[in-house]
Design a protein around this motif. Structure first.
Motif, PDB file in Angstrom:
ATOM      1  N   THR A  18       0.868  -1.167   0.000  1.00  0.00           N
ATOM      2  CA  THR A  18       0.000   0.000   0.000  1.00  0.00           C
ATOM      3  C   THR A  18       0.909   1.223   0.000  1.00  0.00           C
ATOM      4  O   THR A  18       1.727   1.387   0.907  1.00  0.00           O
ATOM      5  CB  THR A  18      -0.921   0.016   1.235  1.00  0.00           C
ATOM      6  OG1 THR A  18      -1.699  -1.180   1.210  1.00  0.00           O
ATOM      7  CG2 THR A  18      -1.842   1.211   1.213  1.00  0.00           C
ATOM      8  N   LEU A  19       0.772   2.039  -1.030  1.00  0.00           N
ATOM      9  CA  LEU A  19       1.671   3.175  -1.203  1.00  0.00           C
ATOM     10  C   LEU A  19       0.887   4.467  -1.342  1.00  0.00           C
ATOM     11  O   LEU A  19      -0.142   4.505  -2.003  1.00  0.00           O
ATOM     12  CB  LEU A  19       2.512   2.966  -2.482  1.00  0.00           C
ATOM     13  CG  LEU A  19       3.300   1.667  -2.550  1.00  0.00           C
ATOM     14  CD1 LEU A  19       3.835   1.441  -3.950  1.00  0.00           C
ATOM     15  CD2 LEU A  19       4.427   1.702  -1.549  1.00  0.00           C
ATOM     16  N   PRO A  20       1.400   5.541  -0.735  1.00  0.00           N
ATOM     17  CA  PRO A  20       0.739   6.829  -0.914  1.00  0.00           C
ATOM     18  C   PRO A  20       1.100   7.407  -2.283  1.00  0.00           C
ATOM     19  O   PRO A  20       2.173   7.138  -2.818  1.00  0.00           O
ATOM     20  CB  PRO A  20       1.328   7.688   0.205  1.00  0.00           C
ATOM     21  CG  PRO A  20       2.686   7.104   0.425  1.00  0.00           C
ATOM     22  CD  PRO A  20       2.545   5.619   0.156  1.00  0.00           C
ATOM     23  N   ILE A  21       0.196   8.179  -2.830  1.00  0.00           N
ATOM     24  CA  ILE A  21       0.485   8.923  -4.055  1.00  0.00           C
ATOM     25  C   ILE A  21       0.402  10.395  -3.667  1.00  0.00           C
ATOM     26  O   ILE A  21      -0.674  10.892  -3.304  1.00  0.00           O
ATOM     27  CB  ILE A  21      -0.515   8.602  -5.181  1.00  0.00           C
ATOM     28  CG1 ILE A  21      -0.530   7.099  -5.468  1.00  0.00           C
ATOM     29  CG2 ILE A  21      -0.160   9.386  -6.440  1.00  0.00           C
ATOM     30  CD1 ILE A  21      -1.581   6.689  -6.482  1.00  0.00           C
ATOM     31  N   ILE A  22       1.536  11.081  -3.713  1.00  0.00           N
ATOM     32  CA  ILE A  22       1.563  12.484  -3.301  1.00  0.00           C
ATOM     33  C   ILE A  22       0.762  13.332  -4.288  1.00  0.00           C
ATOM     34  O   ILE A  22       0.566  12.934  -5.441  1.00  0.00           O
ATOM     35  CB  ILE A  22       3.010  12.998  -3.153  1.00  0.00           C
ATOM     36  CG1 ILE A  22       3.761  12.927  -4.484  1.00  0.00           C
ATOM     37  CG2 ILE A  22       3.745  12.230  -2.059  1.00  0.00           C
ATOM     38  CD1 ILE A  22       5.093  13.617  -4.473  1.00  0.00           C
ATOM     39  N   PRO A  23       0.293  14.496  -3.843  1.00  0.00           N
ATOM     40  CA  PRO A  23      -0.565  15.321  -4.703  1.00  0.00           C
ATOM     41  C   PRO A  23       0.019  15.638  -6.085  1.00  0.00           C
ATOM     42  O   PRO A  23      -0.711  15.581  -7.075  1.00  0.00           O
ATOM     43  CB  PRO A  23      -0.764  16.600  -3.878  1.00  0.00           C
ATOM     44  CG  PRO A  23      -0.656  16.123  -2.459  1.00  0.00           C
ATOM     45  CD  PRO A  23       0.397  15.051  -2.494  1.00  0.00           C
ATOM     46  N   ALA A  24       1.307  15.935  -6.173  1.00  0.00           N
ATOM     47  CA  ALA A  24       1.903  16.259  -7.481  1.00  0.00           C
ATOM     48  C   ALA A  24       1.803  15.070  -8.439  1.00  0.00           C
ATOM     49  O   ALA A  24       1.485  15.232  -9.616  1.00  0.00           O
ATOM     50  CB  ALA A  24       3.357  16.687  -7.309  1.00  0.00           C
TER      51      ALA A  24
END
Length: 134
Positions: A18-24
């Motif tokens: 499970t990985l975050p996707i940063i806003p950019a």
């Protein structure tokens, strides 16, 4: 902030990630997906430019990567170098060891699952900070 879950059957080391996707990054992915809807609608973000593609999406980036390096005048630079650089910048910008460990997501990372989940938010923050500094 987005979340990307890679099922175990699709991951290289057969562990769910499970990985975050940063806003950019999320902004880029959403823009690309939207642009792809001008063609025959697709669920893929990275469409294949090869008309004979069996899957319809970019599968192997070697040719694209080499073309990018040629246009930029860069020699001897691997895609994997980007991952190493990002992990280093996370550490440089003050990410905790457990937070940085999430970036590598390897079998050698023996953190219990609940620890990985607990560090997801600091990991996302550290990832975002590293990208902003770079």
């Amino acid at each position: 902030m987005g979340i990307w879950t890679i099922p175990a059957v699709k991951s290289k080391n057969r562990l769910s990630m499970t990985l975050p996707i940063i806003p950019a990054a999320l902004e880029i992915l959403c823009r690309r997906w939207s642009e792809n809807q001008d063609h025959p609608p697709s669920t893929f973000v990275f469409l294949s430019l090869n008309p004979t593609s069996k899957t319809g999406h970019l599968h192997d980036i070697r040719d694209s990567w080499e073309a990018l390096l040629r246009r930029a005048g860069i020699e001897d630079f691997q895609v994997h170098d980007l991952r190493r650089s990002l992990g280093s910048w996370q550490t440089i910008t003050g990410a905790s060891p457990p937070s940085s460990a999430n970036h590598w997501a390897t079998k050698a990372n023996k953190q219990p699952l609940f620890m990985r989940e607990c560090t997801l938010i600091p990991y996302a923050r550290a990832l975002k900070n590293a990208v902003e500094v770079i």
